[in-house]
Design a protein around this motif. Structure first.
Motif, PDB file in Angstrom:
ATOM      1  N   LYS A 144      -0.764   4.007  10.928  1.00 41.41           N
ATOM      2  CA  LYS A 144      -0.068   4.243   9.756  1.00 41.41           C
ATOM      3  C   LYS A 144      -0.787   5.243   8.787  1.00 41.41           C
ATOM      4  O   LYS A 144      -0.908   5.963   7.812  1.00 41.41           O
ATOM      5  CB  LYS A 144       0.563   3.367   8.558  1.00 41.41           C
ATOM      6  N   GLY A 145      -2.253   5.177   9.473  1.00 39.15           N
ATOM      7  CA  GLY A 145      -3.742   6.236   8.446  1.00 39.15           C
ATOM      8  C   GLY A 145      -3.351   5.646   6.874  1.00 39.15           C
ATOM      9  O   GLY A 145      -4.032   6.395   6.204  1.00 39.15           O
ATOM     10  N   LEU A 146      -3.581   4.413   6.855  1.00 37.73           N
ATOM     11  CA  LEU A 146      -3.586   3.975   5.258  1.00 37.73           C
ATOM     12  C   LEU A 146      -5.506   2.537   5.413  1.00 37.73           C
ATOM     13  O   LEU A 146      -5.269   2.209   4.313  1.00 37.73           O
ATOM     14  CB  LEU A 146      -3.174   2.722   5.609  1.00 37.73           C
ATOM     15  N   GLN A 147      -5.966   3.455   6.288  1.00 32.41           N
ATOM     16  CA  GLN A 147      -7.427   2.901   6.711  1.00 32.41           C
ATOM     17  C   GLN A 147      -8.236   3.069   5.420  1.00 32.41           C
ATOM     18  O   GLN A 147      -9.132   2.315   4.539  1.00 32.41           O
ATOM     19  CB  GLN A 147      -8.613   3.378   7.443  1.00 32.41           C
ATOM     20  N   HIS A 148      -7.482   4.346   4.075  1.00 31.14           N
ATOM     21  CA  HIS A 148      -8.579   4.190   3.532  1.00 31.14           C
ATOM     22  C   HIS A 148      -7.765   3.871   1.739  1.00 31.14           C
ATOM     23  O   HIS A 148      -8.811   3.606   1.235  1.00 31.14           O
ATOM     24  CB  HIS A 148      -8.827   5.807   2.975  1.00 31.14           C
ATOM     25  N   LYS A 149      -6.893   2.893   2.306  1.00 34.78           N
ATOM     26  CA  LYS A 149      -6.154   2.464   0.735  1.00 34.78           C
ATOM     27  C   LYS A 149      -5.969   0.732   0.851  1.00 34.78           C
ATOM     28  O   LYS A 149      -5.490   0.223   0.074  1.00 34.78           O
ATOM     29  CB  LYS A 149      -4.655   3.520   0.781  1.00 34.78           C
ATOM     30  N   ILE A 150      -6.784   0.311   2.611  1.00 35.50           N
ATOM     31  CA  ILE A 150      -6.642  -1.377   2.526  1.00 35.50           C
ATOM     32  C   ILE A 150      -8.222  -1.759   3.169  1.00 35.50           C
ATOM     33  O   ILE A 150      -8.442  -0.967   4.293  1.00 35.50           O
ATOM     34  CB  ILE A 150      -5.346  -1.650   3.573  1.00 35.50           C
ATOM     35  N   GLU A 151      -8.588  -2.407   2.332  1.00 35.77           N
ATOM     36  CA  GLU A 151      -9.577  -2.911   2.759  1.00 35.77           C
ATOM     37  C   GLU A 151      -9.445  -4.797   3.227  1.00 35.77           C
ATOM     38  O   GLU A 151      -8.631  -5.303   2.507  1.00 35.77           O
ATOM     39  CB  GLU A 151     -10.555  -3.406   1.889  1.00 35.77           C
ATOM     40  N   LEU A 152      -9.460  -5.703   4.203  1.00 38.02           N
ATOM     41  CA  LEU A 152      -9.346  -6.436   5.448  1.00 38.02           C
ATOM     42  C   LEU A 152     -10.484  -6.992   5.275  1.00 38.02           C
ATOM     43  O   LEU A 152     -11.960  -7.171   5.396  1.00 38.02           O
ATOM     44  CB  LEU A 152      -8.695  -6.122   6.881  1.00 38.02           C
ATOM     45  N   ILE A 153     -10.573  -8.818   5.037  1.00 41.03           N
ATOM     46  CA  ILE A 153     -11.460  -9.633   4.451  1.00 41.03           C
ATOM     47  C   ILE A 153     -11.466 -10.763   5.211  1.00 41.03           C
ATOM     48  O   ILE A 153     -10.236 -11.247   5.170  1.00 41.03           O
ATOM     49  CB  ILE A 153     -11.874  -9.827   3.410  1.00 41.03           C
ATOM     50  N   GLN A 154     -12.576 -11.197   6.093  1.00 42.13           N
ATOM     51  CA  GLN A 154     -11.761 -12.139   6.632  1.00 42.13           C
ATOM     52  C   GLN A 154     -12.396 -13.267   5.730  1.00 42.13           C
ATOM     53  O   GLN A 154     -13.509 -13.652   5.303  1.00 42.13           O
ATOM     54  CB  GLN A 154     -12.508 -12.750   8.100  1.00 42.13           C
ATOM     55  N   GLY A 155     -11.838 -14.665   5.259  1.00 44.46           N
ATOM     56  CA  GLY A 155     -12.299 -15.854   4.300  1.00 44.46           C
ATOM     57  C   GLY A 155     -11.429 -16.394   3.704  1.00 44.46           C
ATOM     58  O   GLY A 155      -9.920 -16.956   4.688  1.00 44.46           O
ATOM     59  N   ASN A 156     -11.435 -17.398   2.981  1.00 47.68           N
ATOM     60  CA  ASN A 156     -11.188 -18.655   2.855  1.00 47.68           C
ATOM     61  C   ASN A 156     -10.088 -18.224   2.111  1.00 47.68           C
ATOM     62  O   ASN A 156     -10.543 -18.070   0.517  1.00 47.68           O
ATOM     63  CB  ASN A 156     -11.883 -19.723   2.710  1.00 47.68           C
ATOM     64  N   ALA A 157      -8.965 -18.498   1.615  1.00 47.44           N
ATOM     65  CA  ALA A 157      -7.936 -18.120   0.147  1.00 47.44           C
ATOM     66  C   ALA A 157      -7.464 -19.351  -0.513  1.00 47.44           C
ATOM     67  O   ALA A 157      -7.622 -18.626  -2.059  1.00 47.44           O
ATOM     68  CB  ALA A 157      -6.067 -18.251   0.699  1.00 47.44           C
ATOM     69  N   MET A 158      -8.789 -20.593  -0.270  1.00 46.78           N
ATOM     70  CA  MET A 158      -8.774 -21.417  -1.509  1.00 46.78           C
ATOM     71  C   MET A 158     -10.700 -20.857  -1.974  1.00 46.78           C
ATOM     72  O   MET A 158     -10.596 -21.628  -3.011  1.00 46.78           O
ATOM     73  CB  MET A 158      -8.845 -22.970  -0.796  1.00 46.78           C
ATOM     74  N   GLU A 159     -11.027 -20.178  -1.372  1.00 49.25           N
ATOM     75  CA  GLU A 159     -12.082 -19.951  -2.063  1.00 49.25           C
ATOM     76  C   GLU A 159     -12.736 -18.181  -1.964  1.00 49.25           C
ATOM     77  O   GLU A 159     -13.358 -18.044  -1.718  1.00 49.25           O
ATOM     78  CB  GLU A 159     -13.552 -21.097  -1.485  1.00 49.25           C
ATOM     79  N   ALA A 209       0.125  -0.899   0.454  1.00 44.31           N
ATOM     80  CA  ALA A 209      -0.429  -0.102  -0.066  1.00 44.31           C
ATOM     81  C   ALA A 209       0.660   1.454  -0.129  1.00 44.31           C
ATOM     82  O   ALA A 209       0.180   2.662  -0.473  1.00 44.31           O
ATOM     83  CB  ALA A 209      -0.673   0.391   1.132  1.00 44.31           C
ATOM     84  N   GLU A 210       1.462   1.451   0.343  1.00 41.57           N
ATOM     85  CA  GLU A 210       2.988   2.353   0.909  1.00 41.57           C
ATOM     86  C   GLU A 210       3.742   3.019  -0.803  1.00 41.57           C
ATOM     87  O   GLU A 210       4.190   3.364  -0.645  1.00 41.57           O
ATOM     88  CB  GLU A 210       3.633   1.883   2.176  1.00 41.57           C
ATOM     89  N   ARG A 211       3.786   1.850  -1.824  1.00 41.05           N
ATOM     90  CA  ARG A 211       4.289   1.458  -2.948  1.00 41.05           C
ATOM     91  C   ARG A 211       3.339   2.091  -4.508  1.00 41.05           C
ATOM     92  O   ARG A 211       4.124   2.621  -4.959  1.00 41.05           O
ATOM     93  CB  ARG A 211       4.834   0.455  -2.942  1.00 41.05           C
ATOM     94  N   ASN A 212       2.263   1.590  -3.626  1.00 43.82           N
ATOM     95  CA  ASN A 212       1.070   2.199  -4.717  1.00 43.82           C
ATOM     96  C   ASN A 212       0.547   3.235  -5.252  1.00 43.82           C
ATOM     97  O   ASN A 212      -0.719   2.837  -5.886  1.00 43.82           O
ATOM     98  CB  ASN A 212      -0.101   0.575  -5.706  1.00 43.82           C
ATOM     99  N   GLY A 213       0.788   4.447  -4.535  1.00 47.45           N
ATOM    100  CA  GLY A 213      -0.214   5.469  -5.072  1.00 47.45           C
ATOM    101  C   GLY A 213      -1.581   5.408  -4.360  1.00 47.45           C
ATOM    102  O   GLY A 213      -1.528   4.705  -2.806  1.00 47.45           O
ATOM    103  N   ASP A 214      -1.994   5.819  -4.821  1.00 45.24           N
ATOM    104  CA  ASP A 214      -3.556   5.727  -4.239  1.00 45.24           C
ATOM    105  C   ASP A 214      -5.159   4.623  -4.868  1.00 45.24           C
ATOM    106  O   ASP A 214      -5.864   4.866  -4.515  1.00 45.24           O
ATOM    107  CB  ASP A 214      -4.368   6.634  -5.265  1.00 45.24           C
ATOM    108  N   ALA A 215      -4.130   3.346  -5.545  1.00 45.59           N
ATOM    109  CA  ALA A 215      -4.675   2.464  -5.183  1.00 45.59           C
ATOM    110  C   ALA A 215      -4.471   1.430  -4.406  1.00 45.59           C
ATOM    111  O   ALA A 215      -3.358   1.338  -3.633  1.00 45.59           O
ATOM    112  CB  ALA A 215      -3.526   1.519  -6.547  1.00 45.59           C
TER     113      ALA A 215
END
Length: 252
Positions: free
Chosen positions: A113-128, A85-91
């Motif tokens: 770090k004040g990055l809430q607007h850039k990072i979305e966290l999801i609880q989920g299964n990496a195989m689905e 997130a710290e490398r990819n600008g506003d993406a």
């Protein structure tokens, strides 16, 4: 639908494999729920902080550009998610993990770090994965693939959601490739590491899982072959620190 799939597996003779996979998934979930508060400290201690150098090497190879999107699987406490997130600008960057306790630690880091607007966290299964095909420029997984019940299925899902021309990056523990370092490492891994887990994290059984999971995991050449089987091209494999970790990169 899930019941029908389970019944179909039973009828085709794979019921035992299904139960084994579910048992592994449940065990790993319990391990990470328990060790989450001490996870970062123990990573520094047990790897002698080498995990930071490995991740820096992976970031250099990725060469993330502003505007590129990324999905970080098994994101844990979000060190790699934050670095991207710290490398990819506003993406935007998406982090996914099955442990709510690990994500809780990650959220605190992101907020600091004040990055809430850039990072979305999801609880989920990496195989689905709950994402559309061809969505991300990068899909990463750090120290998580060996904990999944089905490596092939996870890599297939990563292949599905990365864009054509996009890259999947796997940073994972591996197996040393030369003696006498190989023998010394296995003494540390099987004998000393669980004791350090017991002493510093009060979690002997949980840290005993690490050498057990690694014993069943492919070495860096075998994992490269799996990348190729899934369909990735231009697959690169880099043994790190004498082979105790490895970085794999595949292109869709």
């Amino acid at each position: 639908m899930d019941k029908m799939m389970e019944l179909r597996r039973y009828m085709t003779g794979s019921w035992g494999e299904l139960m084994e996979a579910k048992a592994k998934e449940q065990h790993v979930h319990e391990v990470f729920e328990r060790i989450a508060p001490k996870y970062d400290f123990m990573n520094d201690l047990l790897s002698f902080r080498r995990h930071k150098a490995w991740r820096a090497f992976a970031m250099k190879k990725m060469n993330v550009q502003p505007g590129q999107t990324a999905l970080d699987l098994c994101c844990g406490t979000c060190d790699w998610t934050i670095a991207i997130a710290e490398r990819n600008g506003d993406a935007s960057v998406t982090g996914l993990d099955f442990s709510e306790q690990m994500l809780k630690v990650g959220r605190h880091k992101i907020e600091r770090k004040g990055l809430q607007h850039k990072i979305e966290l999801i609880q989920g299964n990496a195989m689905e994965l709950p994402f559309a095909d061809d969505t991300y420029d990068f899909v990463t997984i750090g120290f998580g693939l060996r904990n999944l019940p089905d490596y092939h299925k996870a890599l297939q899902e990563m292949y599905r959601v990365v864009k054509p021309g996009g890259r999947v990056i796997c940073l994972e523990l591996s197996k040393p490739i030369w003696q006498p370092f190989k023998g010394m490492y296995y003494i540390y891994l099987k004998g000393i590491l669980p004791l350090l887990g017991k002493l510093f994290a009060k979690s002997y059984r949980q840290y005993k899982w690490l050498p057990e999971s690694l014993a069943m995991f492919p070495d860096h050449l075998e994992l490269k072959a799996i990348f190729l089987e899934v369909g990735f091209t231009h697959v690169e494999a880099y043994p790190l620190t004498g082979g105790i970790a490895a970085l794999h990169i595949g292109v869709k």
